[in-house]
Design a protein around this motif. Structure first.
Motif, short mmCIF file in Angstrom:
data_model
loop_
_atom_site.label_atom_id
_atom_site.label_comp_id
_atom_site.label_asym_id
_atom_site.label_seq_id
_atom_site.Cartn_x
_atom_site.Cartn_y
_atom_site.Cartn_z
N GLY A 102 1.18 -1.47 -0.24
CA GLY A 102 0.19 -0.18 0.00
C GLY A 102 0.52 0.85 0.64
N GLU A 103 2.19 0.89 -0.22
CA GLU A 103 3.18 2.38 0.61
C GLU A 103 2.72 2.53 -0.88
N TYR A 104 3.27 2.69 -2.28
CA TYR A 104 3.02 2.79 -3.63
C TYR A 104 2.01 4.29 -3.41
N GLU A 105 0.83 3.92 -3.50
CA GLU A 105 -0.24 3.88 -3.62
C GLU A 105 -0.67 5.66 -2.78
N GLU A 106 0.20 5.99 -1.45
CA GLU A 106 0.41 6.75 -0.60
C GLU A 106 1.48 7.83 -1.17
N LEU A 107 2.12 7.05 -1.66
CA LEU A 107 2.77 8.89 -1.93
C LEU A 107 2.67 9.23 -3.22
N GLU A 123 -0.08 9.37 -3.27
CA GLU A 123 -1.29 10.60 -3.09
C GLU A 123 -0.55 11.61 -2.98
N VAL A 124 0.73 11.14 -2.05
CA VAL A 124 1.61 12.76 -1.62
C VAL A 124 2.29 13.27 -2.96
N LYS A 176 -0.20 15.90 -4.10
CA LYS A 176 -0.87 17.00 -3.58
C LYS A 176 0.64 17.95 -3.22
#
Length: 513
Positions: A194-199, A201-202, A205
């Motif tokens: 799930g880290e790839y999807e979170e980054l 999004e960052v 932003k």
């Protein structure tokens, strides 16, 4: 026992259907009539010859007591069928079966002796014959022999396993290095599901931070007019609650934006992009971060297995060394039994060789430090000091019959099928008589099929089948007493037998009983 043969379209034969006696069945007839073709068809039905020319060959037989083929349901009555269209296919009770499995399954019950087959005198076959003879006399040897062979098979499987490990040793070293490399490559990145999807999004932003700041700077002045707007609504006697709610929401949203900007404060966009690049490479290679982590776990398990490699090898080497010592002791005991019974067996064989006018047979044993299924022994035979290779074809076959006769002398029931291909060829009259007598003895424990050009064996047959050819077509028929006299007299004197030949044939048949 084979009860019936049916075949179609076998070269010279259009169709053959024969019901067999369970004792001595003799095929005779002029040369080239097709006797060997019929024998070949029987052998082919059991997978022995390379192929059969018959489009259909069907054998009906009684199931041998010990016959058991995994995954095949067999009744007491068995039908083995071979059908040739584009290729040859085998069936047992209408179930398809491979030629190899069929041959291996039937091998204990079908024995075939061709004109000169030196396999009968291979050390392994001679040892098997000697052991069977001793087993019939000694329960202790039978128990020892069974224990040795059972333990040897386990020992051999471990030796084979160790050899495979040794062969794979160099490969395993390479596989260990590869597994370490693959694990380190993923571990160095230390991805999280799930880290790839979170980054991502960052990243999205961060790409909006400057625009959000600029827009907020321009829009923040709106709060200076909140008092004046409320005053306008008051002077006009209008409800200002709508204005209050709007500005309350605006303040909350602006505070959220400030919090969002504060959360991104200090975030290095270059680091985020670098991390995304590493994760993207993993996804490109493995399909997803989760699959990359699963692959790493798999390689870690493989590495743990490889680390056990030396331990497994060491354990196998210890077992093999220990078991070798114990098996060698058992093999030495087997050797002593064989040596102690050798003279008795030589004497028993000589009883038959004397009748067959063959010199005395002797066994010569040698030993090896290498174990095999028969122990440590090898055995050769000689006749009056002469090697078996010096024998003529006739002598060779007579020795084989003597060996078979000895191994069956203590048996009291039928145990299989013996197929003899011109076993009495090229022998004198006295030799032919002796051979026929031995084959009659063998027919008490085997159903015997024999091709013969000699009158003595033909006269001893419990069933005599004549194979003849006319106008390029062959036929096979069972003879009665009168036609048997005709055939035997033809064997003696040719196509135009004399009165003396006919009388001789009658005397031979009369003496059979």
């Amino acid at each position: 026992m084979i009860e019936r043969l049916y075949l179609k379209d076998l070269l010279l034969f259009d169709e053959v259907e024969l019901d067999f006696d369970d004792s001595l069945v003799v095929f005779s007839g002029p040369s080239g009539a097709g006797k060997s073709l019929l024998i070949s068809s029987i052998l082919s039905s059991f997978g022995y010859t390379s192929h059969t020319q018959a489009t259909l060959c069907e054998l009906s037989l009684k199931k041998p007591v010990t016959l058991d083929i995994d995954s095949y349901e067999l009744d007491d009555d068995i039908v083995i069928k071979s059908i040739k269209k584009n290729k040859l296919r085998y069936f047992i009770n209408s179930q398809t079966i491979s030629k190899k499995l069929l041959k291996e399954s039937m091998k204990p019950f079908i024995r075939y002796l061709s004109v000169r087959d030196s396999k009968s005198f291979d050390s392994a076959n001679l040892l098997s014959m000697i052991d069977n003879y001793i087993i019939s006399s000694s329960k202790e040897f039978k128990k020892l022999h069974k224990e040795y062979q059972k333990r040897y098979r386990v020992y051999k499987s471990r030796v084979d396993e160790l050899n495979r490990i040794i062969e794979d040793e160099a490969k395993i070293k390479d596989m260990v290095e590869f597994a370490k490399f693959e694990i380190e490559k993923i571990a160095s990145i230390s991805p999280k599901d799930g880290e790839y999807e979170e980054l991502l999004e960052v990243k999205q932003k961060l790409s909006r931070v400057d625009k959000i700041k600029e827009a907020m700077d321009k829009a923040s002045g709106v709060f200076e007019f909140e008092h004046y707007i409320n005053e306008v609504y008051s002077l006009m006697d209008k409800d200002s609650s709508v204005v209050d709610e709007l500005f309350t929401q605006l303040k909350a949203d602006f505070e959220d934006s400030d919090s969002f900007l504060d959360s991104l404060e200090g975030v290095d966009i270059e680091s985020v992009l670098d991390r995304l690049g590493l994760l993207s490479n993993l996804i490109s290679r493995y399909g997803s971060i989760q699959k990359a982590l699963e692959y790493k776990e798999q390689k870690e398990l493989e590495l743990a297995k490889y680390k056990n490699f030396n331990r497994d090898k060491s354990m196998l080497e210890s077992f093999i060394a220990m078991e070798y010592g114990e098996l060698y002791i058992l093999a030495t005991k087997l050797s002593r039994y064989r040596l102690s019974y050798a003279k008795e067996l030589e004497d028993a064989i000589y009883e038959y060789l004397l009748i067959l006018k063959i010199a005395r047979l002797s066994f010569s044993f040698s030993h090896s430090s290498t174990l095999n299924i028969n122990g440590i022994d090898s055995v050769d035979i000689s006749l009056d000091g002469s090697s078996i290779e010096t024998l003529s074809g006739g002598e060779f076959n007579r020795v084989r019959l003597a060996l078979m006769a000895v191994t069956t002398r203590k048996k009291s029931k039928k145990e299989g099928v013996l197929i003899l291909d011109e076993i009495d060829a090229n022998v004198s009259g006295d030799e032919s008589i002796a051979i026929s007598e031995l084959i009659v003895k063998l027919s008490t424990v085997y159903q015997v099929f024999a091709i013969s050009h000699q009158p003595h064996l033909a006269s001893k047959a419990s069933q005599h089948i004549l194979v003849t050819k006319k106008e390029n077509k062959s036929v096979a028929k069972v003879l009665d007493r009168d036609t048997q006299v005709e055939e035997i007299s033809r064997i003696v004197a040719g196509e135009n037998p004399t009165k003396e030949a006919i009388e001789f044939a009658k005397r031979l048949l009369d003496s059979k009983g």
